[in-house]
Design a protein around this motif. Structure first.
Motif, PDB file in Angstrom:
ATOM      1  N   VAL A  96      12.794  -2.084  -2.404  1.00 41.53           N
ATOM      2  CA  VAL A  96      12.460  -0.880  -3.168  1.00 41.53           C
ATOM      3  C   VAL A  96      11.218  -1.123  -4.022  1.00 41.53           C
ATOM      4  CG1 VAL A  96      13.231   0.657  -5.032  1.00 41.53           C
ATOM      5  CG2 VAL A  96      14.803   0.040  -3.187  1.00 41.53           C
ATOM      6  N   GLU A  97      11.135  -2.271  -4.668  1.00 37.21           N
ATOM      7  CA  GLU A  97       9.987  -2.596  -5.507  1.00 37.21           C
ATOM      8  C   GLU A  97       8.699  -2.623  -4.691  1.00 37.21           C
ATOM      9  OE1 GLU A  97      11.455  -6.229  -7.143  1.00 37.21           O
ATOM     10  OE2 GLU A  97      12.813  -5.171  -8.515  1.00 37.21           O
ATOM     11  N   ASP A  98       8.765  -3.156  -3.471  1.00 41.27           N
ATOM     12  CA  ASP A  98       7.581  -3.171  -2.604  1.00 41.27           C
ATOM     13  C   ASP A  98       7.157  -1.750  -2.218  1.00 41.27           C
ATOM     14  OD1 ASP A  98       7.478  -5.937  -2.678  1.00 41.27           O
ATOM     15  OD2 ASP A  98       8.436  -6.213  -0.717  1.00 41.27           O
ATOM     16  N   ILE A  99       8.136  -0.891  -1.925  1.00 41.85           N
ATOM     17  CA  ILE A  99       7.836   0.500  -1.567  1.00 41.85           C
ATOM     18  C   ILE A  99       7.180   1.220  -2.741  1.00 41.85           C
ATOM     19  CG2 ILE A  99       8.869   2.749  -1.003  1.00 41.85           C
ATOM     20  CD1 ILE A  99      11.016   1.139   0.606  1.00 41.85           C
ATOM     21  N   VAL A 100       7.753   1.048  -3.934  1.00 37.59           N
ATOM     22  CA  VAL A 100       7.214   1.704  -5.127  1.00 37.59           C
ATOM     23  C   VAL A 100       5.822   1.161  -5.439  1.00 37.59           C
ATOM     24  CG1 VAL A 100       7.522   2.055  -7.612  1.00 37.59           C
ATOM     25  CG2 VAL A 100       9.473   2.271  -6.069  1.00 37.59           C
ATOM     26  N   ASN A 101       5.651  -0.140  -5.294  1.00 42.63           N
ATOM     27  CA  ASN A 101       4.338  -0.757  -5.525  1.00 42.63           C
ATOM     28  C   ASN A 101       3.295  -0.141  -4.591  1.00 42.63           C
ATOM     29  OD1 ASN A 101       2.576  -2.599  -6.707  1.00 42.63           O
ATOM     30  ND2 ASN A 101       2.991  -4.133  -5.163  1.00 42.63           N
ATOM     31  N   GLU A 102       3.641   0.025  -3.338  1.00 40.56           N
ATOM     32  CA  GLU A 102       2.714   0.637  -2.376  1.00 40.56           C
ATOM     33  C   GLU A 102       2.427   2.090  -2.746  1.00 40.56           C
ATOM     34  OE1 GLU A 102       2.505   1.619   2.377  1.00 40.56           O
ATOM     35  OE2 GLU A 102       3.697  -0.106   1.729  1.00 40.56           O
ATOM     36  N   MET A 103       3.463   2.822  -3.177  1.00 44.06           N
ATOM     37  CA  MET A 103       3.273   4.212  -3.598  1.00 44.06           C
ATOM     38  C   MET A 103       2.315   4.288  -4.785  1.00 44.06           C
ATOM     39  SD  MET A 103       7.254   5.484  -3.340  1.00 44.06           S
ATOM     40  CE  MET A 103       7.053   6.873  -4.418  1.00 44.06           C
ATOM     41  N   MET A 104       2.509   3.421  -5.767  1.00 41.59           N
ATOM     42  CA  MET A 104       1.656   3.427  -6.955  1.00 41.59           C
ATOM     43  C   MET A 104       0.213   3.091  -6.579  1.00 41.59           C
ATOM     44  SD  MET A 104       3.461   4.356  -9.552  1.00 41.59           S
ATOM     45  CE  MET A 104       2.486   3.835 -10.955  1.00 41.59           C
ATOM     46  N   ASN A 105       0.043   2.094  -5.711  1.00 36.28           N
ATOM     47  CA  ASN A 105      -1.306   1.713  -5.296  1.00 36.28           C
ATOM     48  C   ASN A 105      -1.989   2.835  -4.522  1.00 36.28           C
ATOM     49  OD1 ASN A 105      -1.043  -0.750  -6.544  1.00 36.28           O
ATOM     50  ND2 ASN A 105      -0.627  -1.859  -4.677  1.00 36.28           N
ATOM     51  N   ASN A 106      -1.249   3.524  -3.674  1.00 41.44           N
ATOM     52  CA  ASN A 106      -1.832   4.646  -2.943  1.00 41.44           C
ATOM     53  C   ASN A 106      -2.200   5.793  -3.880  1.00 41.44           C
ATOM     54  OD1 ASN A 106      -1.921   3.563  -0.353  1.00 41.44           O
ATOM     55  ND2 ASN A 106       0.193   4.138   0.074  1.00 41.44           N
ATOM     56  N   ASP A 107      -1.469   5.901  -5.005  1.00 36.10           N
ATOM     57  CA  ASP A 107      -1.777   6.932  -6.004  1.00 36.10           C
ATOM     58  C   ASP A 107      -2.902   6.507  -6.941  1.00 36.10           C
ATOM     59  OD1 ASP A 107       0.180   8.567  -4.955  1.00 36.10           O
ATOM     60  OD2 ASP A 107       1.674   8.086  -6.486  1.00 36.10           O
ATOM     61  N   GLY A 108      -3.361   5.249  -6.818  1.00 34.81           N
ATOM     62  CA  GLY A 108      -4.481   4.779  -7.628  1.00 34.81           C
ATOM     63  C   GLY A 108      -4.085   4.142  -8.945  1.00 34.81           C
ATOM     64  N   PHE A 109      -2.850   3.673  -9.055  1.00 40.20           N
ATOM     65  CA  PHE A 109      -2.400   2.987 -10.261  1.00 40.20           C
ATOM     66  C   PHE A 109      -2.187   1.520  -9.939  1.00 40.20           C
ATOM     67  CE2 PHE A 109      -0.988   7.385 -10.854  1.00 40.20           C
ATOM     68  CZ  PHE A 109      -1.693   7.671 -12.009  1.00 40.20           C
ATOM     69  N   PHE A 110      -2.839   0.659 -10.731  1.00 36.62           N
ATOM     70  CA  PHE A 110      -2.836  -0.771 -10.434  1.00 36.62           C
ATOM     71  C   PHE A 110      -2.550  -1.601 -11.668  1.00 36.62           C
ATOM     72  CE2 PHE A 110      -5.883   1.413  -7.752  1.00 36.62           C
ATOM     73  CZ  PHE A 110      -5.416   1.085  -6.489  1.00 36.62           C
ATOM     74  N   GLU A 111      -1.980  -2.740 -11.416  1.00 38.27           N
ATOM     75  CA  GLU A 111      -1.869  -3.803 -12.404  1.00 38.27           C
ATOM     76  C   GLU A 111      -3.110  -4.669 -12.211  1.00 38.27           C
ATOM     77  OE1 GLU A 111      -0.452  -5.508 -14.778  1.00 38.27           O
ATOM     78  OE2 GLU A 111       1.708  -5.468 -14.660  1.00 38.27           O
ATOM     79  N   ILE A 112      -3.483  -5.443 -13.197  1.00 37.87           N
ATOM     80  CA  ILE A 112      -4.650  -6.313 -13.070  1.00 37.87           C
ATOM     81  C   ILE A 112      -4.517  -7.228 -11.864  1.00 37.87           C
ATOM     82  CG2 ILE A 112      -5.916  -8.215 -14.147  1.00 37.87           C
ATOM     83  CD1 ILE A 112      -5.299  -6.915 -16.851  1.00 37.87           C
ATOM     84  N   TYR A 113      -3.329  -7.807 -11.686  1.00 36.36           N
ATOM     85  CA  TYR A 113      -3.155  -8.775 -10.606  1.00 36.36           C
ATOM     86  C   TYR A 113      -3.293  -8.151  -9.220  1.00 36.36           C
ATOM     87  CZ  TYR A 113       1.702  -7.352  -9.700  1.00 36.36           C
ATOM     88  OH  TYR A 113       2.827  -6.662  -9.368  1.00 36.36           O
ATOM     89  N   HIS A 114      -3.068  -6.841  -9.079  1.00 44.34           N
ATOM     90  CA  HIS A 114      -3.283  -6.205  -7.770  1.00 44.34           C
ATOM     91  C   HIS A 114      -4.757  -6.334  -7.373  1.00 44.34           C
ATOM     92  CE1 HIS A 114       0.306  -3.507  -8.864  1.00 44.34           C
ATOM     93  NE2 HIS A 114       0.719  -4.389  -7.979  1.00 44.34           N
ATOM     94  N   ILE A 115      -5.628  -6.140  -8.335  1.00 41.53           N
ATOM     95  CA  ILE A 115      -7.063  -6.190  -8.058  1.00 41.53           C
ATOM     96  C   ILE A 115      -7.530  -7.627  -7.878  1.00 41.53           C
ATOM     97  CG2 ILE A 115      -9.355  -5.595  -8.940  1.00 41.53           C
ATOM     98  CD1 ILE A 115      -7.999  -3.152 -10.317  1.00 41.53           C
ATOM     99  N   THR A 116      -7.089  -8.533  -8.758  1.00 41.51           N
ATOM    100  CA  THR A 116      -7.522  -9.931  -8.629  1.00 41.51           C
ATOM    101  C   THR A 116      -6.953 -10.569  -7.366  1.00 41.51           C
ATOM    102  OG1 THR A 116      -5.759 -10.650 -10.135  1.00 41.51           O
ATOM    103  CG2 THR A 116      -7.952 -10.275 -11.090  1.00 41.51           C
ATOM    104  N   ASP A 117      -5.715 -10.227  -7.002  1.00 41.58           N
ATOM    105  CA  ASP A 117      -5.152 -10.737  -5.743  1.00 41.58           C
ATOM    106  C   ASP A 117      -5.921 -10.187  -4.544  1.00 41.58           C
ATOM    107  OD1 ASP A 117      -3.246 -12.122  -7.181  1.00 41.58           O
ATOM    108  OD2 ASP A 117      -1.545 -10.884  -6.538  1.00 41.58           O
ATOM    109  N   ALA A 118      -6.329  -8.918  -4.620  1.00 38.30           N
ATOM    110  CA  ALA A 118      -7.102  -8.316  -3.528  1.00 38.30           C
ATOM    111  C   ALA A 118      -8.472  -8.977  -3.401  1.00 38.30           C
ATOM    112  CB  ALA A 118      -7.258  -6.814  -3.753  1.00 38.30           C
ATOM    113  N   ILE A 119      -9.071  -9.335  -4.519  1.00 36.24           N
ATOM    114  CA  ILE A 119     -10.352 -10.047  -4.468  1.00 36.24           C
ATOM    115  C   ILE A 119     -10.169 -11.375  -3.751  1.00 36.24           C
ATOM    116  CG2 ILE A 119     -12.123 -11.233  -5.838  1.00 36.24           C
ATOM    117  CD1 ILE A 119     -11.698  -9.030  -7.994  1.00 36.24           C
ATOM    118  N   ARG A 120      -9.130 -12.094  -4.111  1.00 35.40           N
ATOM    119  CA  ARG A 120      -8.850 -13.387  -3.482  1.00 35.40           C
ATOM    120  C   ARG A 120      -8.632 -13.223  -1.972  1.00 35.40           C
ATOM    121  NH1 ARG A 120      -4.483 -14.577  -6.044  1.00 35.40           N
ATOM    122  NH2 ARG A 120      -5.507 -15.558  -7.812  1.00 35.40           N
TER     123      ARG A 120
END
Length: 181
Positions: A96-120
């Motif tokens: 459920v947490e993974d699904i919600v995380n994906e929903m939030m990211n698709n809606d344009g809401f991010f935690e700092i680590y989402h962006i830094t992990d994506a950079i990596r």
């Protein structure tokens, strides 16, 4: 990430970014020393305006907790329970947490680590893998990459409307900067 933020930012803004966007896109990060867990925020600016932000306050306040609770109810997922030896229902809750995380990211809401992990992830992938990544944040870095040529950009035009709303901005930005839109 191995690099200092200033070194990483310099790489993103000077080495990886395409010529047509050089000087227009900047990356920003800050940490608030007095905040819980040294939280802060990260932002991507285009022409001096913040167009993408990542911070824990927005991420959680804008709906993560609410969406997680509603989805757990809909799916009938019980809360985690510690038995003294193991945690029950952990896998279901993580799903459920993974699904919600994906929903939030698709809606344009991010935690700092989402962006830094994506950079990596972006830096460690081949550019063809990056532009086709299931992670929209990785695709954002890839679409602005100098290694994506005009032929690839022309092929991507038909995919713009299939991207999350926030990511469409970056696709259009690159396409317009190359006079392809």
């Amino acid at each position: 990430m191995g690099n200092s933020w200033s070194g990483l930012r310099r790489e993103l803004e000077n080495d990886y970014i395409c010529e047509s966007l050089k000087g227009r896109v900047q990356y920003f990060i800050t940490h608030y020393r007095r905040a819980h867990d040294d939280y802060g925020r990260i932002a991507i600016r285009v022409d001096g305006k913040e167009v993408l932000r990542g911070n824990p306050f927005n991420y959680y306040v804008k709906g993560y907790v609410y969406k997680e609770r509603v989805l757990k109810e809909e799916m009938g997922v019980p809360s985690r329970k510690w038995t003294g030896k193991e945690t029950l229902y952990n896998e279901e809750n993580e799903e459920v947490e993974d699904i919600v995380n994906e929903m939030m990211n698709n809606d344009g809401f991010f935690e700092i680590y989402h962006i830094t992990d994506a950079i990596r992830e972006y830096k460690n992938l081949d550019i063809k893998e990056s532009i086709n990544s299931p992670n929209p944040m990785v695709r954002m870095f890839a679409i602005m990459d100098r290694r994506i040529g005009k032929r690839t950009l022309i092929n991507i035009i038909s995919e713009v409307d299939n991207q999350p709303q926030w990511l469409q901005f970056f696709y259009k930005l690159r396409l317009e900067s190359e006079n392809l839109l």
